[in-house]
Write an enzyme that holds these catalytic residues in place. Sequence first.
Site, PDB file in Angstrom:
ATOM      1  N   ASP B  31       0.888  -1.163   0.000  1.00 24.49           N
ATOM      2  CA  ASP B  31       0.000   0.000   0.000  1.00 24.49           C
ATOM      3  C   ASP B  31       0.930   1.217   0.000  1.00 24.49           C
ATOM      4  OD1 ASP B  31      -2.222   1.661   0.245  1.00 24.49           O
ATOM      5  OD2 ASP B  31      -2.213   1.564   2.427  1.00 24.49           O
ATOM      6  N   GLU B  91      -1.028  -1.262  -4.997  1.00 22.61           N
ATOM      7  CA  GLU B  91      -2.300  -0.586  -5.264  1.00 22.61           C
ATOM      8  C   GLU B  91      -2.094   0.502  -6.313  1.00 22.61           C
ATOM      9  OE1 GLU B  91      -6.184   0.964  -2.798  1.00 22.61           O
ATOM     10  OE2 GLU B  91      -4.233   1.246  -1.882  1.00 22.61           O
ATOM     11  N   ASP B 164      -2.623   0.429   7.303  1.00 20.43           N
ATOM     12  CA  ASP B 164      -1.869   0.345   6.042  1.00 20.43           C
ATOM     13  C   ASP B 164      -1.337  -1.074   5.807  1.00 20.43           C
ATOM     14  OD1 ASP B 164      -1.967   3.156   5.170  1.00 20.43           O
ATOM     15  OD2 ASP B 164      -0.831   3.523   6.993  1.00 20.43           O
TER      16      ASP B 164
END
Lengths: 194, 194
Positions: B31, B91, B164
């Site tokens: 992430d 991502e 996260d």
Amino acid sequence: MFSCYNKVIGLYSNLINNVKGFGTLVILGIDPGVATVGFGIINEKDGVPKPKRYGVISTPAGIRLALRLKQINDDVSQLIKTFKPDAIAVEELFFNTNQKTAVMVAHGRAAVILAGEEHGIPMFEYTPLQIKKAVAGYGRATKKQVMEMVRRLLLMEQIPKPDDAADALAIAICHARYTNSLLNIEGGGVCSTI
Amino acid sequence: MFSCYNKVIGLYSNLINNVKGFGTLVILGIDPGVATVGFGIINEKDGVPKPKRYGVISTPAGIRLALRLKQINDDVSQLIKTFKPDAIAVEELFFNTNQKTAVMVAHGRAAVILAGEEHGIPMFEYTPLQIKKAVAGYGRATKKQVMEMVRRLLLMEQIPKPDDAADALAIAICHARYTNSLLNIEGGGVCSTI
């Protein structure tokens, strides 16, 4: 002056001279991007900037982003090894453009910054406004006016091509001016390190 | 499970197990960011994902951007060397957020991508929609629902923390699911390489 195209590193550039005199500051200016990264190297001595090498790093659109970033990182690294700049000046991202474009440019900018950091070169960033003020003396100068001033300041016969390379030379000149006199630039005095 | 904080690489993580079985796929989910990069490593075998390690790489706000990017690049590189992932899933940037934030995240994302490319690890990217569909079975699932599904799928007692890290585990699970069955995911079948 001669032009060369290095297939290995996908780097097109124009070599002006490759001699660094005593007391000379070598500045590498970078106009960041992913498809095209403009670079301009100048020698600066006693307030007089002289062009050393300029050009663009081009990465093909058809390859993966990771490969393009690696190529930019490698090519900037190669420029640093070859020209041993004392400082790198990179344009700050302009936030009024399309967000997708800004995000792509940010990827390329990070690849440049990482190359500089890996070699321990001091890095500085300037806004388009700071660059225009430093080169053309006026924050609202047109692109054409800035290009023409780059040509004059570097005592070149023609405006350097391509545009991204000329932009990078403008960024290098901007750093030279900020380094020499933080007070002589209207609204200046702000020299951000990256 | 034990928690550890490695001061040298500023990396906080939870180690679940460190054994890779035969035929197991190791996936590193990321992430991206600059202040905080979430990471989640899973072992996947016969469609069953198991958590291996997760945590965050944190970079201090007071240091130069170049140093933060270098730290992210070094830490991801260290994770790759330690856990030898077969694939990295990152991502995609979500474009509806603040542009300044998006540009910062893009810088961090490039540092991650460069680390993966330097080690020759195949990299894939997924949109938030793809991740939600793959993990919670529903593209409009809430963050809480996705977190809870991460916990259930990985047979963990608690929702992994910090957020996260849980997001990164969700991205790793998403890649495992896409890899196993491109057709079983509604609207799936698109697995972009970076």
